[in-house]
Design an enzyme around this catalytic site. Structure first.
Site, PDB file in Angstrom:
ATOM      1  N   LYS A   1       0.256  -6.693  21.432  1.00 54.63           N
ATOM      2  CA  LYS A   1      -0.643  -7.402  20.516  1.00 54.63           C
ATOM      3  C   LYS A   1      -1.139  -8.667  21.203  1.00 54.63           C
ATOM      4  O   LYS A   1      -0.380  -9.333  21.929  1.00 54.63           O
ATOM      5  CB  LYS A   1       0.123  -7.747  19.231  1.00 54.63           C
ATOM      6  CG  LYS A   1      -0.754  -8.298  18.100  1.00 54.63           C
ATOM      7  CD  LYS A   1       0.046  -8.479  16.811  1.00 54.63           C
ATOM      8  CE  LYS A   1      -0.812  -8.991  15.665  1.00 54.63           C
ATOM      9  NZ  LYS A   1      -0.031  -9.135  14.403  1.00 54.63           N
TER      10      LYS A   1
ATOM     11  N   SER B   1      -2.114  -6.952  10.293  1.00 47.10           N
ATOM     12  CA  SER B   1      -2.970  -7.484  11.332  1.00 47.10           C
ATOM     13  C   SER B   1      -2.814  -6.808  12.689  1.00 47.10           C
ATOM     14  O   SER B   1      -3.704  -6.913  13.528  1.00 47.10           O
ATOM     15  CB  SER B   1      -2.694  -8.978  11.510  1.00 47.10           C
ATOM     16  OG  SER B   1      -1.380  -9.182  12.018  1.00 47.10           O
TER      17      SER B   1
ATOM     18  N   SER C   1       2.498  -6.998   8.818  1.00 48.44           N
ATOM     19  CA  SER C   1       1.500  -6.737   9.863  1.00 48.44           C
ATOM     20  C   SER C   1       1.900  -5.693  10.883  1.00 48.44           C
ATOM     21  O   SER C   1       1.080  -5.288  11.702  1.00 48.44           O
ATOM     22  CB  SER C   1       1.132  -8.035  10.591  1.00 48.44           C
ATOM     23  OG  SER C   1       0.246  -8.786   9.790  1.00 48.44           O
TER      24      SER C   1
END
Lengths: 498, 103, 485
Positions: free
Chosen positions: C78, C153, C177
């Site tokens: 990420k 996310s 997330s």
């Protein structure tokens, strides 16, 4: 006896109320929350890492030594050492790398202590908490100051340096007390090993909260916080100025506004800071990246064990020696003036951490007045070397001087060499310099020449003007280039007078 | 029940935007005032609770005394640090005029 | 790479030289070349860097060394995990061009285990969002249906695993997330206990809630990844000082004798098909020997509100440092206040601004007690509620999300509706507990459904045992997903 010059003048009918907030930088190897060196005189931005630069993703880890120095300060100030937490104080400023400061807020490590001034007046200490320092901003432009600067430059070497903020209760009533508090606190910080206490270099920063009230008022007046106090002297001057400013304002029907004011050493005034910033709202909340510090009894005891004697105790120890409790004190000329001199000498010796030299010398039989005078006047000129000095060399030197084998002047010269070398045999050094004690014959001869050269003075001396002995001592010293022993000269004069 | 704070106003939003160093257009002010109002209305279930007897939880895991030894560690290379900066002068981070003193 | 294999098998093949890391990498890079343009899972594909890492792994093998547990396994990161010298943007304009001067601890641990990092994945800006649509680089599309969001996310990481770009990816989970996008993309996503994975080098959103965790094609792969990235780190004060995890060794121990609680509050708000899938998973656990009962934790109803006060409050402080002084974007202006303001106004997107303002408000004078203070007390209530449930149950079961993947643009204009996507995942973050989302069939339209398992703090080993049983019972489960292409 007032060792603190100035201050203490308050307009009739008014009372001054002072509380002090003192920030001191802790003498750790590394910063509060990262392993960068706690050295901010280095090349700009050379002691920085992701943590103290506030880079994304970095996290603080608390320095154990900093916590222990804070506990040492708390112990020295008789505080209750408590379980404590850290908060974030949120405000934007370019020297604040994360745009928040990590500081202890509602749960500080030290609370409810006190500090006794040398005259016995007790000032309560509300708290002494840990927090991090900011980076350093320099302002480019003609003035070199923030106002009127074209732009500014930031160095983060100081960012994250550990500070303890010590907050007194508003207990002081005169600038003299405030100065005494700052002086005594500084001595305690140095003695506890927590800080070097250098106000000029900013490692100890004093802010004063000052208000005035009519002597009959029960509540405090509105206070102003005075910053930029770079010495104990400025602290006293600024408080006196501010007190008079506030009294004048109130007497003319005005009101005191709560504000921060800067002391201007040049103009001798405090000035308000015109700020275009909005009112600050720090939005304190618990720092989620750190966990509570919970000192147990064992840890507290271990820290307390590392603390040596505090300045008040160390001064008392010297006073005791000088009072002649062990018979070594001597009692030549113990008038009021000498008493005041001694107090200053004791303060100097304790401030510089040289009292062990005095104590050691007295224990070895050196007269206390001599040990104190040499330490406060000569050894103190290079305190760092003096702290390293081999105690037995020092004792040997002072013993030579006390016995008259070396004159005061000679002893001082030899001491200089001892300090440079860290020790040595003073008798050898004296011999190398040709400092032999004068023979008795040669002393008698030189004194006789001095008397013959000053017949008038001699006549008056014989009539009982004892202080004129100094005239002859001076001449003998000059003639012998300091080799003569002053006491021996006086003894010879007295013998001649009969 | 404890009292529930009043609905967030346009002035409140303008104030927090200033505190947070954000500039909003008039349209954005209107938009955010409405949106924050809806979110805070939802939060009224929490804001209106009487929780005086409940201790706050700041950390999910109760850990204490996490400490580091006072041992220096190498920091960052200065050139690398300054290379990331928008503006540098004399090995320092350059910023425009600062109007107010630090608090 | 024709047949599917687990990450452990893949790493074993690389370690014993039957496959090369470079060959494994090239197959995945080819997959990325092929499908990435339509998915946009990555902000940056680090092909050259990955090739160097793969070659280094192969060199270790050739010289008789052992590159580690994840030898040659491609991993997607990420874009809020700091990577030295490689852009780390958090999908925000404000970090454009920033090259972190250091690696996150998890990145170091992956590299030390022989993993090969293929790129930085797209995300909601600063991890604020549930659809990956708040990214400054544009949305990621769900590989299962390109017209739909991947969740968020960590949508890029979920999509990367689902699309076969990498068998493993790391995400961060502040309010769901990891688990929510895992459910929407049909992969496994695990949020470990707060403090078990170091946050050092994770760009903070809400520090007391953020936790890094794995995305994988199977529970076993996720467990192995957790074993590698977990464990104490002195650089994170909230990192728990415990022995490193070893989940992979217990994963097949079954659920016999365990009690599983089906969390009624989560079922009530979910789409009927998702509720039905959850009940099927419960039945599978019962068949495998667990006692299954319904459990109520009414306090979780307060979690969403508490979360949307606590997380923005911490974020408002964490995001203050993006001020244009030391790194990242600067928009010039006359004075420093104006420069800070211009920089932040231009650099942050709408959702980030919204949350910064919400958090600033929740902490500001006059509102602190009513909002932030209350939310922290609600956090206590939620922990107590879970604690009651865990006196009876070993693990709780519920849906991961109330709906399956929704169309791009469907919720982006209505923050509150978007926030409700995380209603089933947020309570775990507030409690600091571990949870995992496991794919469990699809809805009528073929979109993946995830079921969520929740466990008490540090009960990851129990959690993965239950998750493995659920996974094995999932409709259409063939052994692995996403790996091998």
């Amino acid at each position: 006896m007032d060792r603190y010059q100035g201050g203490g003048v308050v307009t009739e009918g008014w009372e001054l109320v002072i509380g002090l907030e003192v920030h001191c930088e802790l003498r750790t190897e590394t910063k509060l929350f990262c392993g960068c060196r706690n050295l901010f005189g280095d090349e700009p931005n050379s002691n920085v890492c992701p943590v103290c630069l506030g880079l994304p993703g970095s996290l603080p880890v608390l320095n154990q030594r900093a916590v222990e120095l804070a506990m040492a300060i708390g112990t020295a100030l008789h505080c209750d050492i408590r379980p404590s937490t850290f908060h974030r104080k949120n405000y934007f400023y370019p020297d604040q790398a994360k745009d928040y400061q990590i500081s202890q807020y509602d749960e500080p490590i030290n609370v409810d202590g006190w500090l006794d001034l040398p005259d016995g007046f007790r000032v309560r200490v509300e708290r002494a908490h840990l927090e991090e320092d900011t980076g350093k901003t320099t302002h480019a432009g003609a003035s070199g100051r923030i106002h009127g600067a074209d732009y500014s430059l930031v160095d983060y070497n100081r960012s994250g340096v550990p500070l303890v903020e010590i907050v007194s209760a508003p207990d002081m009533r005169t600038a003299v007390q405030a100065r005494a508090y700052a002086t005594e606190l500084r001595a305690i910080l140095i003695a506890s090993g927590a800080s070097d206490g250098k106000m000029e270099e900013g490692s100890m920063r004093v802010d004063a909260n000052v208000s005035v009230r009519r002597s009959t008022d029960a509540t405090f007046g509105t206070r102003c916080e005075i910053k930029n106090l770079n010495s104990v002297r400025s602290l006293g001057r600024a408080i006196d100025y501010e007190a008079q400013r506030q009294v004048a304002l109130l007497e003319s029907g005005g009101v005191v506004e709560q504000q921060t004011r800067h002391w201007d050493e040049g103009t001798g005034r405090t000035e308000t800071l015109r700020s275009k910033e909005e009112a600050y709202d720090y939005r304190y909340f618990r720092e989620p990246d750190l966990v509570p510090v919970v000192p147990d009894a064992e840890w507290k005891a271990a820290v307390a064990d590392t603390l040596g004697l505090m300045p008040a105790q160390r001064r008392a120890r010297l006073v005791e020696l000088l009072s002649g409790g062990n018979g070594a004190g001597g009692n030549d000329g113990d008038g009021d003036g000498d008493g005041e001199l001694r107090v200053d000498q004791i303060a100097t010796v304790v401030d510089l951490g040289l009292d062990d030299l005095v104590v050691g010398a007295v224990a070895a039989g050196v007269p206390a007045t001599l040990a104190l005078a040499r330490t406060a006047n000569e050894a103190a000129t290079d305190a760092e070397a003096a702290r390293r000095l081999d105690g037995s060399s020092y004792v040997a030197l002072l013993t030579l001087e006390a016995s008259g084998s070396l004159s005061a002047t000679q002893a001082k010269v030899v001491l200089g060499d001892l300090l440079l070398a860290g020790g040595g045999d003073p008798a050898m050094l004296a011999k190398e310099k040709g400092f032999e004690a004068m023979s008795a014959d040669s002393l008698v001869e030189t004194v006789g020449q001095a008397v013959a050269a000053e017949p008038d003075a001699w006549a008056r001396y014989c009539d009982g003007e004892d202080k004129l002995a100094q005239v002859f001592v001076g001449k003998v010293m000059k003639a012998t280039r300091g080799q003569a022993n002053g006491k021996a000269v006086v003894a010879e004069l007295q013998r001649l007078r009969g | 029940m404890t009292e529930h704070p009043g609905r967030i106003t346009r002035e409140d939003v303008a104030h927090v935007a200033r505190l947070a160093r954000l500039r909003l257009t008039d349209d954005e002010l209107d938009l955010y005032t409405g949106q924050l109002g809806v979110i805070l209305d939802h939060a009224a279930d929490v804001a209106s609770l009487d929780l005086d007897g409940v201790a706050p939880t700041a950390h999910a895991m109760a850990v204490t005394n996490v400490l580091r030894s006072d041992t220096p560690r190498p920091g960052l290379d200065r050139d690398e640090v300054l290379a990331a900066a928008p503006e540098v002068e004399q090995h320092r981070f350059r910023v425009p005029r600062i109007l107010g003193e630090a608090p | 790479m024709s047949e599917a294999s687990s990450v452990a098998e893949l790493a074993t093949a690389v370690r014993n030289g039957t496959r090369s890391a470079s060959e494994v990498l090239e197959a995945h890079l080819a997959e990325i070349d092929e499908s990435e343009p339509s998915i946009h899972a990555f902000n940056l594909v680090t092909g050259d860097e990955a090739r160097r890492q793969a070659a280094a792994v192969d060199a270790v093998v050739a010289s008789g060394g052992d590159p580690g547990l994840l030898a040659g396994v491609p991993v997607a990161l990420k874009d809020n995990l700091c990577t030295r010298g490689i852009p780390t943007t958090c999908s925000s304009r404000i970090l454009e061009g920033w090259l972190p001067p250091y690696d996150a601890t998890v990145v170091t641990r992956l590299r030390e285990a022989g993993a090969v990092m293929v790129g930085k994945t797209n995300m909601d800006e600063f991890a604020m969002g549930s659809s990956t649509e708040t990214s400054a680089t544009g949305p990621t599309r769900n590989p299962c249906d390109l017209s739909r969001v991947p969740g968020g996310s960590s949508g890029g990481s979920a999509a990367a695993v689902a699309a076969g770009f990498a068998p493993l990816a790391l995400g961060s989970d502040t309010g769901g997330s990891i688990r929510q996008p895992a459910a929407l993309c049909g992969v496994v996503g695990m949020k470990p206990t707060y403090g078990t994975v170091s946050r050092y080098g994770l760009v903070a959103f809400a520090s007391s809630l953020d936790q890094i965790g794995p995305f994988a094609g199977s529970v076993a792969d996720a467990a192995l990844c957790f074993d590698v990235i977990g464990g104490h780190d002195e650089a994170d004060s909230t990192s728990l000082n415990r022995p490193s995890p070893r989940l992979l060794s217990v994963i097949d121990d079954g659920v016999e004798g365990m009690t599983i609680g089906v969390l009624t509050e989560f079922l009530d708000g979910a789409d009927p098909v998702i509720a039905e899938r959850t009940r099927m998973a419960a039945e599978a656990l019962a068949s495998a020997g667990a006692r299954v009962e319904e459990v109520s934790v009414p306090e979780v109803a307060l979690a969403l509100s508490a979360y949307y006060l606590i997380a923005p409050a911490e974020a408002s402080s964490n995001l203050a440092r993006y001020d244009g002084v030391r790194f990242g974007l600067r928009v010039d202006a006359e004075d420093t206040v104006a420069m800070n303001t211009a920089t932040r106004s231009a650099g942050f997107g709408a959702e980030v601004k919204r949350r910064i303002m919400l958090g600033t408000y929740a902490l500001s004078a006059g509102y602190m007690d009513a909002y932030y203070g209350k939310a922290l007390r609600v956090r206590t209530l939620i922990i107590e509620g879970f604690s009651r449930a865990y006196q009876r149950c070993d693990v709780l079961l519920g849906p991961t999300t109330p709906t399956t993947a929704f169309p791009l643009g469907a919720k982006v204009g209505d923050p509150m509706t978007m926030y409700l996507s995380d209603v089933c995942t947020i309570p775990t973050n507030l409690a600091g507990h571990p949870a995992i989302s496991v794919p469990f069939g699809t809805d009528d339209g073929g979109l993946p459904v995830g079921v969520q398992l929740l466990a008490p703090a540090l009960a990851e080993s129990t959690l993965v045992r239950v998750a493995a049983v659920v996974e094995a019972a999932a409709p259409g489960w063939t052994g692995t997903r996403g790996v091998g292409s």
